[in-house]
Design an enzyme around this catalytic site. Structure first.
Site, PDB file in Angstrom:
ATOM      1  CB  THR A  68      -0.928   0.003   1.227  1.00  0.00           C
ATOM      2  OG1 THR A  68      -1.738  -1.171   1.214  1.00  0.00           O
ATOM      3  CG2 THR A  68      -1.825   1.230   1.232  1.00  0.00           C
ATOM      4  CG  ASP A 112      -4.926  -4.288  -0.182  1.00  0.00           C
ATOM      5  OD1 ASP A 112      -4.043  -5.024  -0.664  1.00  0.00           O
ATOM      6  OD2 ASP A 112      -5.057  -4.096   1.045  1.00  0.00           O
ATOM      7  NE  ARG A 220       0.324  -4.046   7.678  1.00  0.00           N
ATOM      8  CZ  ARG A 220      -0.353  -4.655   6.716  1.00  0.00           C
ATOM      9  NH1 ARG A 220      -0.901  -5.837   6.947  1.00  0.00           N
ATOM     10  NH2 ARG A 220      -0.479  -4.097   5.523  1.00  0.00           N
TER      11      ARG A 220
END
Length: 351
Positions: A68, A112, A220
């Site tokens: 992303t 996505d 992440r």
């Protein structure tokens, strides 16, 4: 109540701004994925020279590696607006038609989990990607007619965690396909260092390295663990120590160890569910082989969660193997759990 809401809203906006600042805005700021960054830079530079939208881009790889973020960077460096959507939200051809027809010239469309789109929407996307037009069916039965609708040129950036589920006609229409790899600890340490500055957390090198080591090769997860360390230091009143900005929390390696232990993240990044799966495999099933559904029932989780969340990391670090007969534990798993490697464990015949 109104006064409370007025006070809370600015704080929420500040927090959202800080969270957004964790994402780099350019390829130069993006850490890791050196080969993909170089390929994307060439693609964007060529499109800028030609004064045309960049070719369609497919980004594949495990969750949390920056797909992303790269889509946002493509839009930012192209100086084009970005439209965000997801495969599960596009379940009809009409959804796709409405989305495509509303794009402005040169806009970047990010989808996505693109492999989860409905088949009818995928088929409409084929023509849009190639010829920048779609065919709208009007009427039903023998009287139905097809009306072509011209689209503004756009760049599609698709992201998928399962590229094998994409139909070949869709995959072939992307001008550039990139696979994102897991990060090395040194790269994750750079991610943690940058994020710590954005979050205002003082973090010595050894503490950064500890977070990076437990982050499973995923930025992440590194950022999530860093937030929990920040929370731990704030709650335990450690602000103002050397290394942090005035009024900001400053963490030591001891703080990092205590915070991650509190959240059940062990020294190699295994969490509670990971260890539950390993423990069941080793202790209850004597190393396997055991079927996925049986293993899932034993630990009280969905089989899909075990397969998509737990297994990839355990297999990658060599703690679990997949065989035609089921899942097996390796000697490394026994050693990590400090369980004697008995006769019921991994056998060469099962490999």
């Amino acid at each position: 109540m109104d006064e409370t809401r007025d006070v809370a809203e600015p704080q929420d906006e500040i927090e959202l701004a800080v969270e957004g600042a964790l994402r780099p805005l350019s390829l130069a700021e993006f850490v890791g994925q050196h080969k993909v960054r170089g390929q994307l830079q060439l693609l964007l530079d060529a499109a800028r020279i030609r004064q045309r939208p960049a070719d369609h881009i497919l980004l594949s790889g495990p969750p949390g590696l920056g797909k992303t973020t790269l889509a946002m960077i493509v839009a930012h460096e192209s100086e084009r607006p970005l439209r965000l959507s997801s495969g599960p939200a596009i379940q009809h051809a009409g959804d796709m038609a409405a989305l495509l027809s509303s794009l402005t010239p040169g806009e970047v469309l990010f989808i996505d989990e693109i492999h989860r789109m409905a088949r009818s929407a995928e088929e409409m996307l084929y023509l849009a990607m190639e010829d920048f037009r779609i065919d709208i069916m009007v009427g039903k039965g023998a009287g139905a007619t097809s009306i072509p609708l011209e689209l503004a040129p756009f760049t599609l950036v698709g992201a998928t965690t399962r590229s094998g589920m994409l139909p070949n006609p869709l995959r072939d229409r992307f001008g550039f396909t990139a696979h994102l790899e897991y990060y090395e600890p040194e790269e994750l340490e750079q991610v943690v260092e940058r994020s710590a500055i954005v979050l205002g957390v003082g973090l010595p090198r050894h503490a950064r390295a500890e977070i990076a080591r437990r982050s499973r090769g995923t930025p992440r997860i590194a950022n999530r663990l860093l937030r929990r360390v920040r929370d731990y230091v704030l709650v335990h009143g450690q602000s103002g120590r050397a290394g942090g900005a005035p009024g900001s929390p400053a963490a030591t390696q001891a703080d990092v160890n205590a915070a991650l232990e509190l959240y059940d993240v062990d020294p190699i990044g295994l969490d509670r569910l990971d260890r539950a799966v390993l423990d069941a495999l080793v202790r209850r099933f004597r190393g396997g082989p055991v079927g996925l559904s049986t293993l899932a029932v034993t630990v009280g989780e969905e089989a899909e969660t075990i397969e998509s969340v737990v297994e990839p990391y355990l297999v990658r670090i060599g703690f679990m193997g997949r065989t035609p007969r089921g899942r097996i534990a390796t000697p490394e798993a026994y050693a990590h759990l400090r369980v004697p490697h008995g006769d019921g464990s991994l056998r060469i015949d099962d490999l």
